[in-house]
Design a protein around this motif. Structure first.
Motif, mmCIF file in Angstrom:
data_model
loop_
_atom_site.group_PDB
_atom_site.id
_atom_site.type_symbol
_atom_site.label_atom_id
_atom_site.label_comp_id
_atom_site.label_asym_id
_atom_site.label_seq_id
_atom_site.Cartn_x
_atom_site.Cartn_y
_atom_site.Cartn_z
ATOM 1 N N PRO A 147 48.697 -24.720 -70.223
ATOM 2 C CA PRO A 147 47.756 -25.621 -69.545
ATOM 3 C C PRO A 147 48.416 -26.880 -68.978
ATOM 4 C CG PRO A 147 47.453 -25.696 -71.930
ATOM 5 C CD PRO A 147 48.384 -24.570 -71.660
ATOM 6 N N ASN A 148 49.620 -27.197 -69.448
ATOM 7 C CA ASN A 148 50.276 -28.413 -68.947
ATOM 8 C C ASN A 148 51.116 -28.185 -67.694
ATOM 9 O OD1 ASN A 148 49.572 -30.528 -71.049
ATOM 10 N ND2 ASN A 148 50.270 -28.802 -72.294
ATOM 11 N N LEU A 149 51.033 -26.981 -67.125
ATOM 12 C CA LEU A 149 51.745 -26.737 -65.855
ATOM 13 C C LEU A 149 51.316 -27.731 -64.784
ATOM 14 C CD1 LEU A 149 51.744 -22.878 -65.259
ATOM 15 C CD2 LEU A 149 53.734 -24.374 -65.636
ATOM 16 N N SER A 377 42.153 -35.460 -68.880
ATOM 17 C CA SER A 377 41.969 -35.051 -70.274
ATOM 18 C C SER A 377 43.264 -34.525 -70.884
ATOM 19 C CB SER A 377 40.853 -34.014 -70.412
ATOM 20 O OG SER A 377 41.119 -32.914 -69.585
ATOM 21 N N GLY A 378 44.241 -34.225 -70.020
ATOM 22 C CA GLY A 378 45.555 -33.841 -70.553
ATOM 23 C C GLY A 378 46.480 -35.036 -70.684
ATOM 24 N N ARG A 379 45.988 -36.236 -70.375
ATOM 25 C CA ARG A 379 46.772 -37.482 -70.415
ATOM 26 C C ARG A 379 47.893 -37.469 -69.402
ATOM 27 N NH1 ARG A 379 43.546 -39.079 -72.789
ATOM 28 N NH2 ARG A 379 43.325 -40.411 -71.031
ATOM 29 N N ARG A 383 51.361 -39.620 -60.872
ATOM 30 C CA ARG A 383 52.807 -39.364 -60.900
ATOM 31 C C ARG A 383 53.104 -38.138 -61.758
ATOM 32 N NH1 ARG A 383 57.968 -40.108 -63.191
ATOM 33 N NH2 ARG A 383 59.518 -40.731 -61.659
ATOM 34 N N CYS A 384 52.450 -38.048 -62.909
ATOM 35 C CA CYS A 384 52.691 -36.884 -63.783
ATOM 36 C C CYS A 384 52.338 -35.581 -63.089
ATOM 37 C CB CYS A 384 51.826 -36.958 -65.034
ATOM 38 S SG CYS A 384 52.024 -38.417 -66.024
ATOM 39 N N MET A 385 51.344 -35.617 -62.193
ATOM 40 C CA MET A 385 50.847 -34.371 -61.582
ATOM 41 C C MET A 385 51.590 -34.011 -60.295
ATOM 42 S SD MET A 385 46.726 -34.494 -62.072
ATOM 43 C CE MET A 385 46.488 -35.979 -61.103
HETATM 44 N N1 CIR Z 1 54.748 -37.681 -67.109
HETATM 45 C C1 CIR Z 1 53.704 -37.607 -67.908
HETATM 46 O O1 CIR Z 1 53.363 -38.542 -68.605
HETATM 47 N N2 CIR Z 1 53.089 -36.415 -68.015
HETATM 48 C C2 CIR Z 1 51.909 -36.182 -68.731
HETATM 49 C C3 CIR Z 1 52.000 -34.956 -69.573
HETATM 50 C C4 CIR Z 1 50.737 -34.672 -70.328
HETATM 51 C C5 CIR Z 1 50.802 -33.424 -71.177
HETATM 52 N N3 CIR Z 1 49.528 -33.140 -71.754
HETATM 53 C C6 CIR Z 1 51.845 -33.548 -72.252
HETATM 54 O O2 CIR Z 1 51.493 -33.989 -73.361
HETATM 55 O O3 CIR Z 1 53.008 -33.200 -72.052
#
Ligand code: CIR
Length: 396
Positions: A147-149, A377-379, A383-385
């Motif tokens: 799910p974190n893809l 909801s995945g935090r 930028r992360c996405m």
């Molecule tokens: N660069 C980031 O902070 N990415 C977020 C990743 C969230 C993912 N649910 C994780 O815990 O790896």
């Protein structure tokens, strides 16, 4: 690509798919989600995010499309099957059955299993007896979902003209490495692309890697990237001639600050937005290479001054969000500091971070707001996405 802020040209995203439907209250912690997302709404939010990027002239590549096409190559298909089948978990009987089932799937169907996994109930029937099948619940995973893809930032990162495929720290994300490896090795778009770092080295995640400027990297060291990972990345970047200084930045080992980009992102060639609590406490060890090739480690010293020195500028400016501690903490948790620059001074941010966005605008930054109630909801924020692949250079 040598900056975080040059006009963005091409970016890799992953539109969340069926892998999110695997999340339940029993597995969400282990799969690194804080709640159970409403999948249709998450997809709408993601489509809107991609839409904002396209409106700004950015080419958006989607991971599922790339993986599906890459798997048309028989070598990639074999690597995909290999990555999905965990013999130690499944035992001989199920390993053979799953391997032959997956080998017969078309590229798109195999890509779907690689991303959203497979339960014991969905496994094909096999001839002989399997204790493993009998002793697992039908809804347990024979192939784990990923799910974190969605957070493409972490699984690969471009430094200069090279791609670094991450060695991910958390068990729930480790198999992402194999998928990115297949895409970069076999998709025709990436033929001839050189690699930085090794996917099987010590853990480094892209969310910890900031391209502060040409030749200067900052690497967060905390819950995900280890000191050994930062050191290995530095050695490889020096050997490839894509960096002259790597700043290793210790960050608190907590979920709220899992990556450096949860507390600090760049919004201009010499400016960052930063969680106020981190502003005066972050330090950096400066890694460089001596003439004889040996690694040199200096510091620690305050991050902001170490960064300015390495970047050859007088000062790295921090946009002061001036928030009271409680609002700052709430908005940091909701990725207020996790902006994605599409050009110098133009960033994408979650709309819910009302106060942070208002302060950024007061400082002259254009904020393109997107909804993220489900995506978050995945935090992880904009930028992360996103995994930028090409940016135009910044006129320094
Ligand atoms: N660069 C980031 O902070 N990415 C977020 C990743 C969230 C993912 N649910 C994780 O815990 O790896």
């Amino acid at each position: 690509m040598d900056s975080e802020v040059g006009p963005l040209r091409t970016v890799l995203l992953h539109r969340p798919g069926n892998e999110l439907k695997r999340l339940t209250p029993r597995n969400n912690d282990q799969l690194l989600f804080d709640s159970i997302p409403w999948v249709d709404r998450a997809q709408q939010e993601h489509d809107a995010f991609a839409g904002v990027l396209r409106e700004r002239g950015v080419e958006v590549l989607l991971l599922a499309d790339l993986l599906g096409s890459a798997l048309d190559d028989p070598r990639a298909h074999a690597a995909g099957v290999h990555a999905a089948v965990d013999g130690k978990r499944l035992g001989t009987e199920l390993t053979d059955a799953l391997r032959s089932h997956l080998s017969g799937l078309g590229s798109l169907a195999l890509a779907e299993v690689l991303m959203s996994g497979m339960t014991f109930e969905e496994l094909p029937a096999s001839e002989g007896a399997s204790l493993v099948r009998k002793m697992n619940h039908p809804h347990d995973f024979a192939v784990d979902p990923l799910p974190n893809l969605l957070f493409t930032r972490d699984s690969s990162a471009w430094i200069g003209d090279r791609v670094a495929i991450s060695s991910l720290a958390m068990p729930a994300r480790r198999r992402e490495t194999a998928l990115l490896d297949i895409v970069y090795a076999y998709h025709p778009l990436f033929h001839g692309t050189a690699r930085a770092y090794g996917a099987h080295s010590a853990p480094v995640e892209g969310g910890d890697v900031l391209l502060l400027g040409p030749g200067v990297l900052a690497v967060g060291v905390g819950e995900r990237t280890t000191a050994a990972g930062a050191e290995a990345l530095a050695r490889s970047a020096f050997a490839d001639g894509i960096a002259h200084t790597v700043l290793a930045v210790p960050i608190a080992q907590t979920r709220a600050t899992m990556h450096l980009d949860t507390v600090c992102t760049m919004i201009g060639p010499d400016a960052v937005v930063m969680y106020p609590l981190a502003r005066d406490s972050l330090v950096a060890y400066a890694l460089s290479q001596r003439d004889d090739g040996a690694l040199q480690v200096a510091g620690p010293e305050p991050f902001l001054s170490a960064a300015a020195t390495a970047m050859g500028i007088e000062r790295l400016n921090v946009i002061d969000t001036g928030l009271d501690p409680v609002t700052a903490e709430r908005e940091q948790w909701d990725d207020g500091n996790n902006t994605l620059a599409v050009a110098p001074g133009v960033v994408i941010g979650y709309e819910r971070n009302v106060e942070t966005n208002a302060r950024l605008e007061e400082a002259g930054i254009e904020v393109l707001r997107i909804a993220g109630s489900e995506l978050g909801s995945g935090r992880g924020g904009p930028r992360c996405m996103s995994c930028p692949i090409t940016r135009e250079p910044v006129p320094y």
